[in-house]
Design an enzyme around this catalytic site. Structure first.
Site, mmCIF file in Angstrom:
data_model
loop_
_atom_site.group_PDB
_atom_site.id
_atom_site.type_symbol
_atom_site.label_atom_id
_atom_site.label_comp_id
_atom_site.label_asym_id
_atom_site.label_seq_id
_atom_site.Cartn_x
_atom_site.Cartn_y
_atom_site.Cartn_z
ATOM 1 N N GLU A 29 0.827 -1.212 0.000
ATOM 2 C CA GLU A 29 0.000 0.000 0.000
ATOM 3 C C GLU A 29 0.864 1.267 0.000
ATOM 4 O OE1 GLU A 29 -1.331 1.852 3.445
ATOM 5 O OE2 GLU A 29 -1.087 0.078 4.709
ATOM 6 N N VAL A 110 -5.427 0.424 3.205
ATOM 7 C CA VAL A 110 -5.635 -1.019 3.073
ATOM 8 C C VAL A 110 -6.890 -1.300 2.236
ATOM 9 C CG1 VAL A 110 -6.215 -3.131 4.352
ATOM 10 C CG2 VAL A 110 -4.361 -1.657 5.147
ATOM 11 N N ASP A 142 -16.028 5.917 14.947
ATOM 12 C CA ASP A 142 -14.880 5.835 14.037
ATOM 13 C C ASP A 142 -14.435 4.383 13.858
ATOM 14 O OD1 ASP A 142 -12.631 6.199 12.525
ATOM 15 O OD2 ASP A 142 -11.708 7.693 13.825
ATOM 16 N N ALA A 145 -12.730 1.741 7.189
ATOM 17 C CA ALA A 145 -13.283 1.059 6.015
ATOM 18 C C ALA A 145 -12.508 -0.223 5.703
ATOM 19 C CB ALA A 145 -13.249 1.992 4.808
ATOM 20 N N LYS A 163 -3.530 -1.770 14.479
ATOM 21 C CA LYS A 163 -2.741 -0.763 15.190
ATOM 22 C C LYS A 163 -3.146 -0.677 16.658
ATOM 23 C CE LYS A 163 -3.465 2.351 12.054
ATOM 24 N NZ LYS A 163 -3.608 1.946 10.667
#
Ligand code: PSU
Ligand code: MN
Length: 304
Positions: A29, A110, A142, A145, A163
């Site tokens: 990515e 991602v 939050d 996606a 993360k």
């Protein structure tokens, strides 16, 4: 064979040839380069990741948006532009069409990288850590996606868990709800990005052969979802969870105070972590992505 060729794709010669000759290819990515790490380390990392793939006899395909096209495989100049440009858009799935239409420069997250990889016929993708459910999502809503793309697009994503700045147990719950297999590579605990493990149990898988087999069976069953391979950071490079956690709490408080929302939250938190740990988090981040690239290469070889 690459049957999915499409005029929106601009595939580099090397990647095109590899796909045609059924040689292993992995996707990489570009948000991690453009928004996840500071210049010039980001450029060094981008180059290093490609080198690691090549050393493992796998063709790397770094993905980004440029000139109204989805670029699959970047040359040195394009990589440099991506790493140094200040106005590159962060592109998740919903922004792809918009950024293509405006011919803007876009770094793919991602979710967007999965879509592009799938269009090009690439099945394996290495990243650092996927996005997920943020802490206090019950107030902010939050949720990345990335999770929803994993439920829709048949690409294997190799990641060091999610993360640590996220709410990892909520992230795992959503992945379960939306039917995304989460496989721990030689571990039964979900890794937390900078740290090799948490106490969150996941399904353990021991070999890349098994990963490929599960992916193929999943397709045969008619599913179109992706899979998350959770690959822990090597222990010698990890930062203990408790040590990171106090910094994460400080960083999240600042997000609230500065009223940072939407796409800016993750890049802000990552930057703040580098600052608070005096670069230690960046060093760990680099090591874990490298480790993910190595594993992705081995998985990709199972598909040729
Ligand atoms: N992992 C990293 N650095 C990053 C990211 C992940 O080590 O910069 C990026 C990925 O591109 C991921 C994105 O898809 O953060 C998630 O952003 P958001 O939380 O806004 O969905
Ligand atoms: Mn978000």
């Amino acid at each position: 064979m690459n049957n999915h060729k499409n005029e929106l794709l601009s595939i580099s010669k090397q990647v095109e040839q590899a796909l045609q000759n059924n040689q292993p290819v992995i996707a990489l990515e570009s948000t991690i380069i453009a928004h996840g790490m500071p210049f010039p380390q980001n450029l060094e990392v981008a180059r290093k990741l490609e080198e690691i793939a090549k050393k493992n006899k796998v063709v790397p395909a770094t993905i980004s948006l440029m000139d109204g096209k989805i670029k699959i495989g970047l040359n040195q100049q394009e990589l440099e532009e991506l790493a140094s440009s200040k106005n590159t858009r962060k592109v998740s799935s919903r922004e792809i069409a918009n950024v293509l239409a405006k011919k803007e420069m876009g770094a793919t997250t991602v979710s967007a990288t999965m879509i592009a990889a799938n269009m090009a016929g690439i099945k394996v993708f290495a990243t650092g850590g996927i996005g997920g459910v943020h802490r206090f999502a019950e107030q902010t809503f939050d949720i990345s996606a990335d999770l929803f793309e994993l439920s829709k697009t048949p690409v294997i994503v190799v990641s060091a868990g999610a993360k640590a700045i996220l709410d990892l147990s909520k992230t795992l719950e959503i992945l379960e709800t939306i039917g995304v297999p989460v496989l721990g590579f030689q571990t039964e605990f979900f890794p937390a990005f900078y740290s090799a493990k948490t106490n969150l149990k996941i399904e353990k898988i021991d070999t890349v052969k098994q990963i490929a087999k599960i992916y193929k069976l999943n397709r045969e069953l008619g599913f179109t979802n992706g899979m998350l391979i959770a690959n822990p950071i090597p222990q010698k490079y990890e930062i203990p969870f408790d040590e990171m956690d106090k910094f994460i709490t400080i960083a999240i408080k600042e997000v609230e105070k500065k009223e940072i929302t939407g796409q800016n939250v993750t890049p802000f938190l990552l930057r703040k972590m580098v600052e608070l740990t005096e670069g230690k988090s960046l060093a760990a981040n680099v090591k874990l992505v490298e480790n993910n690239v190595r594993l992705a290469c081995e998985i990709a070889k199972e598909f040729v």
